[in-house]
Enzyme design. Structure first.
Site, PDB file in Angstrom:
ATOM      1  N   LYS A 183      -7.512 -10.248 -16.273  1.00 10.16           N
ATOM      2  CA  LYS A 183      -7.808 -10.316 -14.798  1.00 10.16           C
ATOM      3  C   LYS A 183      -8.969  -9.408 -14.876  1.00 10.16           C
ATOM      4  O   LYS A 183     -10.264  -9.999 -14.131  1.00 10.16           O
ATOM      5  CB  LYS A 183      -6.774  -9.323 -14.214  1.00 10.16           C
ATOM      6  CG  LYS A 183      -7.177  -8.768 -12.698  1.00 10.16           C
ATOM      7  CD  LYS A 183      -7.326  -9.952 -11.674  1.00 10.16           C
ATOM      8  CE  LYS A 183      -7.584  -9.347 -10.185  1.00 10.16           C
ATOM      9  NZ  LYS A 183      -7.732 -10.296  -9.111  1.00 10.16           N
ATOM     10  N   LYS A 243     -13.987  -2.171  -7.698  1.00 10.44           N
ATOM     11  CA  LYS A 243     -12.713  -1.387  -8.297  1.00 10.44           C
ATOM     12  C   LYS A 243     -12.393  -2.164  -9.604  1.00 10.44           C
ATOM     13  O   LYS A 243     -12.274  -1.499 -10.469  1.00 10.44           O
ATOM     14  CB  LYS A 243     -11.521  -1.579  -7.175  1.00 10.44           C
ATOM     15  CG  LYS A 243     -10.228  -1.436  -7.866  1.00 10.44           C
ATOM     16  CD  LYS A 243      -8.857  -1.761  -7.110  1.00 10.44           C
ATOM     17  CE  LYS A 243      -7.630  -1.712  -7.994  1.00 10.44           C
ATOM     18  NZ  LYS A 243      -6.376  -2.102  -7.235  1.00 10.44           N
ATOM     19  N   THR A 300      -3.550  -4.832  -9.299  1.00 13.78           N
ATOM     20  CA  THR A 300      -4.616  -4.868 -10.200  1.00 13.78           C
ATOM     21  C   THR A 300      -4.736  -3.505 -10.601  1.00 13.78           C
ATOM     22  O   THR A 300      -5.055  -2.530  -9.688  1.00 13.78           O
ATOM     23  CB  THR A 300      -5.806  -5.489  -9.682  1.00 13.78           C
ATOM     24  OG1 THR A 300      -5.463  -6.735  -9.100  1.00 13.78           O
ATOM     25  CG2 THR A 300      -6.818  -5.575 -10.691  1.00 13.78           C
TER      26      THR A 300
HETATM   27  P1  NAD Z   1      -3.261  -3.380   0.819  1.00 14.21           P
HETATM   28  O1  NAD Z   1      -4.084  -2.104   0.335  1.00 14.21           O
HETATM   29  O2  NAD Z   1      -3.525  -4.327   1.671  1.00 14.21           O
HETATM   30  O3  NAD Z   1      -1.859  -3.270   0.283  1.00 14.21           O
HETATM   31  C1  NAD Z   1      -1.122  -2.209  -0.575  1.00 14.21           C
HETATM   32  C2  NAD Z   1       0.052  -1.800   0.208  1.00 14.21           C
HETATM   33  O4  NAD Z   1       0.794  -0.708  -0.882  1.00 14.21           O
HETATM   34  C3  NAD Z   1      -0.222  -1.301   1.339  1.00 14.21           C
HETATM   35  O5  NAD Z   1       0.334  -1.763   2.563  1.00 14.21           O
HETATM   36  C4  NAD Z   1       0.174   0.359   1.269  1.00 14.21           C
HETATM   37  O6  NAD Z   1       0.760   0.808   2.491  1.00 14.21           O
HETATM   38  C5  NAD Z   1       1.384   0.312   0.341  1.00 14.21           C
HETATM   39  N1  NAD Z   1       1.641   1.286  -0.649  1.00 14.21           N
HETATM   40  C6  NAD Z   1       0.743   2.270  -0.799  1.00 14.21           C
HETATM   41  N2  NAD Z   1       1.660   3.360  -1.640  1.00 14.21           N
HETATM   42  C7  NAD Z   1       2.494   2.690  -1.533  1.00 14.21           C
HETATM   43  C8  NAD Z   1       3.915   3.219  -2.053  1.00 14.21           C
HETATM   44  N3  NAD Z   1       3.905   4.503  -2.829  1.00 14.21           N
HETATM   45  N4  NAD Z   1       5.060   2.468  -1.854  1.00 14.21           N
HETATM   46  C9  NAD Z   1       5.058   1.423  -1.308  1.00 14.21           C
HETATM   47  N5  NAD Z   1       4.153   0.882  -0.535  1.00 14.21           N
HETATM   48  C10 NAD Z   1       2.746   1.731  -0.803  1.00 14.21           C
HETATM   49  O7  NAD Z   1      -3.850  -4.012  -0.799  1.00 14.21           O
HETATM   50  P2  NAD Z   1      -3.853  -5.540  -0.996  1.00 14.21           P
HETATM   51  O8  NAD Z   1      -4.986  -6.614  -0.660  1.00 14.21           O
HETATM   52  O9  NAD Z   1      -2.584  -6.175  -0.626  1.00 14.21           O
HETATM   53  O10 NAD Z   1      -3.796  -5.590  -2.460  1.00 14.21           O
HETATM   54  C11 NAD Z   1      -2.815  -5.119  -3.273  1.00 14.21           C
HETATM   55  C12 NAD Z   1      -3.219  -5.206  -4.876  1.00 14.21           C
HETATM   56  O11 NAD Z   1      -3.560  -6.521  -5.050  1.00 14.21           O
HETATM   57  C13 NAD Z   1      -4.281  -4.473  -5.174  1.00 14.21           C
HETATM   58  O12 NAD Z   1      -3.968  -4.011  -6.618  1.00 14.21           O
HETATM   59  C14 NAD Z   1      -5.623  -5.226  -5.520  1.00 14.21           C
HETATM   60  O13 NAD Z   1      -6.724  -5.078  -6.286  1.00 14.21           O
HETATM   61  C15 NAD Z   1      -4.756  -6.428  -5.856  1.00 14.21           C
HETATM   62  N6  NAD Z   1      -5.540  -7.742  -5.385  1.00 14.21           N
HETATM   63  C16 NAD Z   1      -6.037  -7.966  -3.968  1.00 14.21           C
HETATM   64  C17 NAD Z   1      -6.561  -9.222  -3.642  1.00 14.21           C
HETATM   65  C18 NAD Z   1      -7.217  -9.282  -2.474  1.00 14.21           C
HETATM   66  O14 NAD Z   1      -8.091 -10.213  -2.020  1.00 14.21           O
HETATM   67  N7  NAD Z   1      -6.945  -8.478  -1.430  1.00 14.21           N
HETATM   68  C19 NAD Z   1      -6.776 -10.204  -4.698  1.00 14.21           C
HETATM   69  C20 NAD Z   1      -6.274 -10.191  -5.973  1.00 14.21           C
HETATM   70  C21 NAD Z   1      -5.821  -8.754  -6.208  1.00 14.21           C
END
Ligand code: NAD
Length: 298
Positions: free
Chosen positions: A168, A243, A93
């Protein structure tokens, strides 16, 4: 799945969402190579230690990253390193501008790309029941559809580049506003000595019904089981709601759209996150409102 349909997939960002999504693709028979800067693994996924190793030679490259800034940096590094004709899909997102930037980078390298953010949270990612909202060319969408079918249960092609992110943030702006509205109504009902269950019974079958009340009721012990029944452990954390509201405000500003309640909800969640809401479910606004008196700031 037939072996013809199996794809070579690079998956970057194996966090709370990305790891189970990548694992589901592997379970479905795809050859998935994963990379996360924090070194996190995913079941059935071959781990590598650089972004380029995860990208090189892949038919499809999927990203699931924290924000637009990281997405831009990762695309700057990896675009052009998939197989010739590779498809790039971003499921994070992010702001609409960063989504457009990612599409632009792919276009410069003559690669197909999609923005495909999701709804459904960590439980949906694990169960393969996410909803995908997708922006990009029809051809690219059709190529990606079998993968969306593995990771999700509903997919909508919203239009051209960036429209997945637009859908979204519009959805989540409604969610933020409606959750505050439902919590305000419960806090008012308490002071009017109206039983919360009675209020739920009336409103959930009257014109005030909405997802925040009917499916995710913020009042403990009322309605279906939700994070309020688990001491407001997320679920969907308040800072993630903030966010998405900030992304909606940035998008609204960029096109001069009037979103007065979206702006108010953003300010509300900003204050809530700064004053004890961080790490709690976004429906924990209800106990905060019940503590407040008219005129108090959240
Ligand atoms: P998260 O923080 O658990 O995962 C993000 C991952 O990206 C982390 O493991 C981090 O180490 C990795 N990362 C950061 N920089 C990086 C790079 N340069 N190269 C490779 N990996 C890298 O977050 P999440 O909950 O998995 O969410 C991911 C996305 O999905 C976000 O954009 C969030 O807004 C969206 N989202 C989350 C949810 C939810 O309920 N958690 C729901 C819908 C959408």
């Amino acid at each position: 799945m037939t072996s013809e349909a199996a794809m070579k997939i690079g998956f970057l960002g194996l966090g709370n969402m990305g790891a189970p999504m990548a694992a589901n693709l592997a379970k479905a028979g795809h050859a998935v190579t994963g990379y996360d800067v924090a070194g996190t693994p995913a079941k059935g996924v071959k781990s590598v230690v650089t972004a380029l190793e995860a990208t090189a030679g892949q038919d499809v490259v999927i990203t699931m990253l924290p924000n637009g800034q990281v997405l831009r940096a990762v695309y700057d590094e990896i675009v052009g390193h998939g197989a010739a004709g590779a498809l790039f899909i971003d499921c994070s997102t992010v702001d609409v501008g960063s989504a457009q930037y990612a599409h632009g980078r792919a276009r410069e390298a003559s690669l197909a790309s999609l923005d495909a953010p999701v709804s459904g949270g960590i439980a949906g990612a694990a169960a393969g029941t996410l909803t995908f909202m997708v922006g990009g060319e029809v051809d690219a969408y059709q190529r990606a559809e079998p993968l969306f079918d593995v990771m999700g249960q509903k997919v909508v092609h919203c239009g051209g580049a960036g429209t997945g992110q637009s859908a979204k943030i519009c959805n989540n702006m409604i969610l933020g506003i409606s959750m505050i509205g439902v919590c305000e109504a419960f806090a008012l009902a308490d002071r009017l000595k109206l039983d919360r269950r009675k209020m739920f019974d009336v409103v959930s079958t009257s014109s005030g019904f909405c997802w925040s009340l009917n499916n995710y009721c913020p009042a403990p012990g009322v309605g279906p089981t939700s994070p309020s029944d688990n001491d407001y452990k997320p679920g969907f954390a308040a800072e993630l709601m903030l966010k998405d509201l900030l992304l909606a405000q940035a998008a609204a500003e960029s096109v001069e759209a009037a979103t007065p309640l979206g702006a108010a909800a953003t300010e509300f969640y900003q204050a809530f996150v700064e004053h004890g809401g961080r790490g709690r479910d976004f429906s924990a606004v209800l106990p905060r409102l019940t503590e407040m008196k008219r005129g108090d700031q959240p």
